[in-house]
Scaffold this motif. Sequence first.
Motif, PDB file in Angstrom:
ATOM      1  N   TRP A 164       0.442  -1.150  -0.027  1.00 23.16           N
ATOM      2  CA  TRP A 164       0.106   0.019  -0.508  1.00 23.16           C
ATOM      3  C   TRP A 164       0.225   1.404  -0.104  1.00 23.16           C
ATOM      4  O   TRP A 164       0.179   2.666  -0.308  1.00 23.16           O
ATOM      5  CB  TRP A 164      -0.513   0.281   0.757  1.00 23.16           C
ATOM      6  CG  TRP A 164      -1.765  -0.485   0.874  1.00 23.16           C
ATOM      7  CD1 TRP A 164      -2.522  -2.092   1.296  1.00 23.16           C
ATOM      8  CD2 TRP A 164      -3.322  -0.116   0.276  1.00 23.16           C
ATOM      9  NE1 TRP A 164      -3.676  -2.993   0.955  1.00 23.16           N
ATOM     10  CE2 TRP A 164      -4.153  -1.249   0.352  1.00 23.16           C
ATOM     11  CE3 TRP A 164      -3.916   0.809   0.246  1.00 23.16           C
ATOM     12  CZ2 TRP A 164      -5.735  -1.811  -0.041  1.00 23.16           C
ATOM     13  CZ3 TRP A 164      -5.325   0.546  -0.054  1.00 23.16           C
ATOM     14  CH2 TRP A 164      -6.173  -0.159  -0.939  1.00 23.16           C
ATOM     15  N   PHE A 165       2.483   1.250   0.684  1.00 15.41           N
ATOM     16  CA  PHE A 165       2.452   2.611   0.292  1.00 15.41           C
ATOM     17  C   PHE A 165       4.073   2.432  -0.067  1.00 15.41           C
ATOM     18  O   PHE A 165       4.946   0.959  -0.558  1.00 15.41           O
ATOM     19  CB  PHE A 165       3.420   2.784   1.597  1.00 15.41           C
ATOM     20  CG  PHE A 165       2.283   2.966   2.640  1.00 15.41           C
ATOM     21  CD1 PHE A 165       1.843   4.415   2.637  1.00 15.41           C
ATOM     22  CD2 PHE A 165       1.741   2.100   3.465  1.00 15.41           C
ATOM     23  CE1 PHE A 165       1.068   4.627   3.474  1.00 15.41           C
ATOM     24  CE2 PHE A 165       0.621   2.133   4.123  1.00 15.41           C
ATOM     25  CZ  PHE A 165      -0.773   4.087   4.439  1.00 15.41           C
ATOM     26  N   VAL A 166       4.466   3.234  -1.170  1.00 15.55           N
ATOM     27  CA  VAL A 166       5.819   3.675  -1.938  1.00 15.55           C
ATOM     28  C   VAL A 166       6.768   4.590  -1.191  1.00 15.55           C
ATOM     29  O   VAL A 166       8.234   4.494  -0.657  1.00 15.55           O
ATOM     30  CB  VAL A 166       5.924   3.902  -3.519  1.00 15.55           C
ATOM     31  CG1 VAL A 166       7.016   4.734  -4.061  1.00 15.55           C
ATOM     32  CG2 VAL A 166       5.391   2.589  -3.999  1.00 15.55           C
ATOM     33  N   ALA A 167       6.056   5.866  -1.089  1.00  8.07           N
ATOM     34  CA  ALA A 167       6.372   6.818   0.346  1.00  8.07           C
ATOM     35  C   ALA A 167       6.247   6.575   1.796  1.00  8.07           C
ATOM     36  O   ALA A 167       4.678   5.627   1.331  1.00  8.07           O
ATOM     37  CB  ALA A 167       6.472   7.941  -0.031  1.00  8.07           C
ATOM     38  N   ARG A 168       6.829   6.956   2.401  1.00 13.44           N
ATOM     39  CA  ARG A 168       6.908   6.555   4.136  1.00 13.44           C
ATOM     40  C   ARG A 168       6.450   5.270   4.136  1.00 13.44           C
ATOM     41  O   ARG A 168       6.410   4.852   5.398  1.00 13.44           O
ATOM     42  CB  ARG A 168       5.340   7.079   4.286  1.00 13.44           C
ATOM     43  CG  ARG A 168       5.620   8.962   4.166  1.00 13.44           C
ATOM     44  CD  ARG A 168       6.348   9.506   5.439  1.00 13.44           C
ATOM     45  NE  ARG A 168       6.268  10.551   3.997  1.00 13.44           N
ATOM     46  CZ  ARG A 168       6.918  12.082   3.383  1.00 13.44           C
ATOM     47  NH1 ARG A 168       7.956  10.782   3.305  1.00 13.44           N
ATOM     48  NH2 ARG A 168       6.693  13.004   3.856  1.00 13.44           N
ATOM     49  N   ARG A 169       6.932   4.173   3.340  1.00  8.02           N
ATOM     50  CA  ARG A 169       7.201   2.569   3.738  1.00  8.02           C
ATOM     51  C   ARG A 169       8.311   2.246   5.133  1.00  8.02           C
ATOM     52  O   ARG A 169       7.406   1.536   5.949  1.00  8.02           O
ATOM     53  CB  ARG A 169       7.804   2.096   2.668  1.00  8.02           C
ATOM     54  CG  ARG A 169       7.847   0.149   3.226  1.00  8.02           C
ATOM     55  CD  ARG A 169       8.221  -0.260   1.793  1.00  8.02           C
ATOM     56  NE  ARG A 169       7.435  -0.159   1.106  1.00  8.02           N
ATOM     57  CZ  ARG A 169       7.509  -0.531  -1.209  1.00  8.02           C
ATOM     58  NH1 ARG A 169       8.789  -0.590  -0.960  1.00  8.02           N
ATOM     59  NH2 ARG A 169       6.755  -0.615  -1.862  1.00  8.02           N
ATOM     60  N   GLY A 170       8.929   3.241   5.154  1.00  5.41           N
ATOM     61  CA  GLY A 170       9.665   2.520   7.180  1.00  5.41           C
ATOM     62  C   GLY A 170       8.928   3.168   8.163  1.00  5.41           C
ATOM     63  O   GLY A 170       9.113   2.788   9.252  1.00  5.41           O
ATOM     64  N   LEU A 171       8.279   4.237   7.699  1.00  7.73           N
ATOM     65  CA  LEU A 171       7.224   4.868   8.432  1.00  7.73           C
ATOM     66  C   LEU A 171       6.535   3.817   9.292  1.00  7.73           C
ATOM     67  O   LEU A 171       5.757   4.157  10.169  1.00  7.73           O
ATOM     68  CB  LEU A 171       7.054   6.563   8.543  1.00  7.73           C
ATOM     69  CG  LEU A 171       6.364   7.033   9.067  1.00  7.73           C
ATOM     70  CD1 LEU A 171       6.413   7.151  10.799  1.00  7.73           C
ATOM     71  CD2 LEU A 171       5.702   8.538   8.292  1.00  7.73           C
ATOM     72  N   VAL A 172       5.790   3.675   8.183  1.00  6.95           N
ATOM     73  CA  VAL A 172       4.185   3.292   8.187  1.00  6.95           C
ATOM     74  C   VAL A 172       5.176   2.097   9.126  1.00  6.95           C
ATOM     75  O   VAL A 172       4.670   1.080   9.864  1.00  6.95           O
ATOM     76  CB  VAL A 172       3.540   2.997   6.923  1.00  6.95           C
ATOM     77  CG1 VAL A 172       2.481   1.592   7.233  1.00  6.95           C
ATOM     78  CG2 VAL A 172       2.772   3.907   6.447  1.00  6.95           C
ATOM     79  N   THR A 173       6.313   1.487   9.040  1.00 10.70           N
ATOM     80  CA  THR A 173       6.434   0.131   9.324  1.00 10.70           C
ATOM     81  C   THR A 173       6.676   0.256  10.145  1.00 10.70           C
ATOM     82  O   THR A 173       5.953  -1.096  11.317  1.00 10.70           O
ATOM     83  CB  THR A 173       7.722  -0.624   8.236  1.00 10.70           C
ATOM     84  OG1 THR A 173       7.729  -1.266   6.595  1.00 10.70           O
ATOM     85  CG2 THR A 173       8.429  -2.187   8.811  1.00 10.70           C
ATOM     86  N   GLY A 174       6.996   0.775  11.078  1.00 12.68           N
ATOM     87  CA  GLY A 174       7.377   1.732  12.207  1.00 12.68           C
ATOM     88  C   GLY A 174       6.164   1.210  13.183  1.00 12.68           C
ATOM     89  O   GLY A 174       5.501   1.053  14.162  1.00 12.68           O
ATOM     90  N   VAL A 175       5.433   2.405  12.163  1.00 10.10           N
ATOM     91  CA  VAL A 175       3.438   2.344  13.194  1.00 10.10           C
ATOM     92  C   VAL A 175       3.045   1.390  13.375  1.00 10.10           C
ATOM     93  O   VAL A 175       2.832   0.409  14.484  1.00 10.10           O
ATOM     94  CB  VAL A 175       2.859   3.145  12.313  1.00 10.10           C
ATOM     95  CG1 VAL A 175       1.695   2.950  12.274  1.00 10.10           C
ATOM     96  CG2 VAL A 175       3.476   5.114  12.285  1.00 10.10           C
ATOM     97  N   LEU A 176       3.230   0.486  12.170  1.00  7.44           N
ATOM     98  CA  LEU A 176       2.372  -0.907  12.606  1.00  7.44           C
ATOM     99  C   LEU A 176       3.016  -2.372  13.348  1.00  7.44           C
ATOM    100  O   LEU A 176       2.671  -3.310  14.409  1.00  7.44           O
ATOM    101  CB  LEU A 176       2.365  -1.533  10.976  1.00  7.44           C
ATOM    102  CG  LEU A 176       1.625  -0.694   9.892  1.00  7.44           C
ATOM    103  CD1 LEU A 176       1.482  -2.338   8.801  1.00  7.44           C
ATOM    104  CD2 LEU A 176      -0.168  -0.595  10.210  1.00  7.44           C
ATOM    105  N   THR A 177       4.454  -1.908  13.492  1.00 14.87           N
ATOM    106  CA  THR A 177       4.855  -2.486  13.959  1.00 14.87           C
ATOM    107  C   THR A 177       4.216  -2.255  15.661  1.00 14.87           C
ATOM    108  O   THR A 177       4.544  -2.977  17.058  1.00 14.87           O
ATOM    109  CB  THR A 177       6.537  -2.691  14.432  1.00 14.87           C
ATOM    110  OG1 THR A 177       7.171  -3.301  12.675  1.00 14.87           O
ATOM    111  CG2 THR A 177       7.696  -3.911  15.076  1.00 14.87           C
ATOM    112  N   ALA A 178       4.339  -0.920  15.837  1.00 15.33           N
ATOM    113  CA  ALA A 178       4.046  -0.251  16.742  1.00 15.33           C
ATOM    114  C   ALA A 178       2.624  -1.038  17.840  1.00 15.33           C
ATOM    115  O   ALA A 178       2.196  -1.037  18.763  1.00 15.33           O
ATOM    116  CB  ALA A 178       4.303   0.497  17.600  1.00 15.33           C
TER     117      ALA A 178
END
Length: 459
Positions: A164-178
Amino acid sequence: MARSLHIAAIGPLVVRMSGRQDRGVTQTEQPSTTSPVAPRVHPAWWVALVAFLVLIGAAGFRATPGVLIDPLHDEFGWSRGSISFAVSVNLLLYGFTAPFATALMERYGIRRVVCGALVLISTGSGLTVWMDSQWQLVLCWGVLVGLGAGSMALAFSATIAGRWFVARRGLVTGVLTAGGAAGNLVFLPVVGLLVEGPGWRAAAVAVSLCALAVVPLVIWLLRDRPEDLGVRPYGAGDDYVTPPEAPPGAARRAVGALVSAARTRVFWLLAASFAICGASTNGLIGTHFVPGAHEHGMPVPVAASLLALIGVFDLIGTVFSGWLTDRYDPRRLLAVYYALRGLSLLFLPALFADSVHPSMLFFVIFYGLDWVATVPPTIALCREHFGEEGGVVFGWVLASHQLGAAVVAFGAGLIRDVTGSYDLAWTSAGVLCAVAAVSVMLVGGRGGKNLLRAEPSSS
């Protein structure tokens, strides 16, 4: 004329994502008054929100074992080692289900897999109310909940972020992991109070109902791919090409990715370091922090609240780590995370007391910030070195995380039974974290080739 020049200046407008060629607006065409208006919030963010809530629900029962070790020991007389064995089975299945769950999501869809997983967690948690022997604990707490939780493991976060993400992929991964950390925040204080009040059975029922309550939300809002809604992933440009659907044979694909990745040194370095990550978090602190604090006189609800507070700062630390992963070398981030974690564990035995004091609060805050901050950079390294198979490969790396967690969850319980203290477990984990810090620096840096497609090195 002004209007025509304005249209020419902004260029073609993408009006719909479909299998057909996009249609542009030229100088001689008038924009249709019925053209769909782009949503103010990209659908990817709603999918991420639902995934976050799902992970909170899935984390509920995973957050419970450490709170229940002493109550089960008191009621049934089971040793802490035998209770920890059920936790080990849970953690082991959680890890080794993840690679196949990732492949199954590719083949059969995220919604089906997630709904089935939530039902398994709810069933396993609810059935523990009627158990009266250890094998039932292993079956319900270990097998059913382990399989369900593994189907929504961190690889689920990687799948959502990757699709679902190309931009902000690392940020979203961090949010979901949290999301798992947020689950600790929501459930642990409540479970601790229920254990001290109505008893551990009320806590198990509460978690079962909460996991089941998430299922309708998944059916209603979660979608498998952006193309299902006629949009591109967030941040994708006009040159974005929809990835082909996964071929049949999900299990075969998962095993094939493991066989290919296992031929590389990078895989084993990531797997070994992530095994130590699991050993020092889920296996040790997540399982034994509450009984470890309780044996020093701290009440169970207070110790559970401290573990939940770790979850609060885990939420902050993981999101920040995702932001850092988009900007800095993930190897160096991992080395710092592991080194600082190991140092904090060496100090932990001296911090336990019958009440909360500033030094323990500092440990809780620090450890929380570092808890799963390792996940975004580890996922980034899997994507960097293994390309399109990075998500499946990360599933196997996650399996090593849970293998390490399972070994230490059981081993720490045995150490407590044999020595009467957890001190050896805390210090041993601290030393292992130093080994992990060295290991990750041996992984190739950014710009590494796709190891699943590259020819083997002559060396």
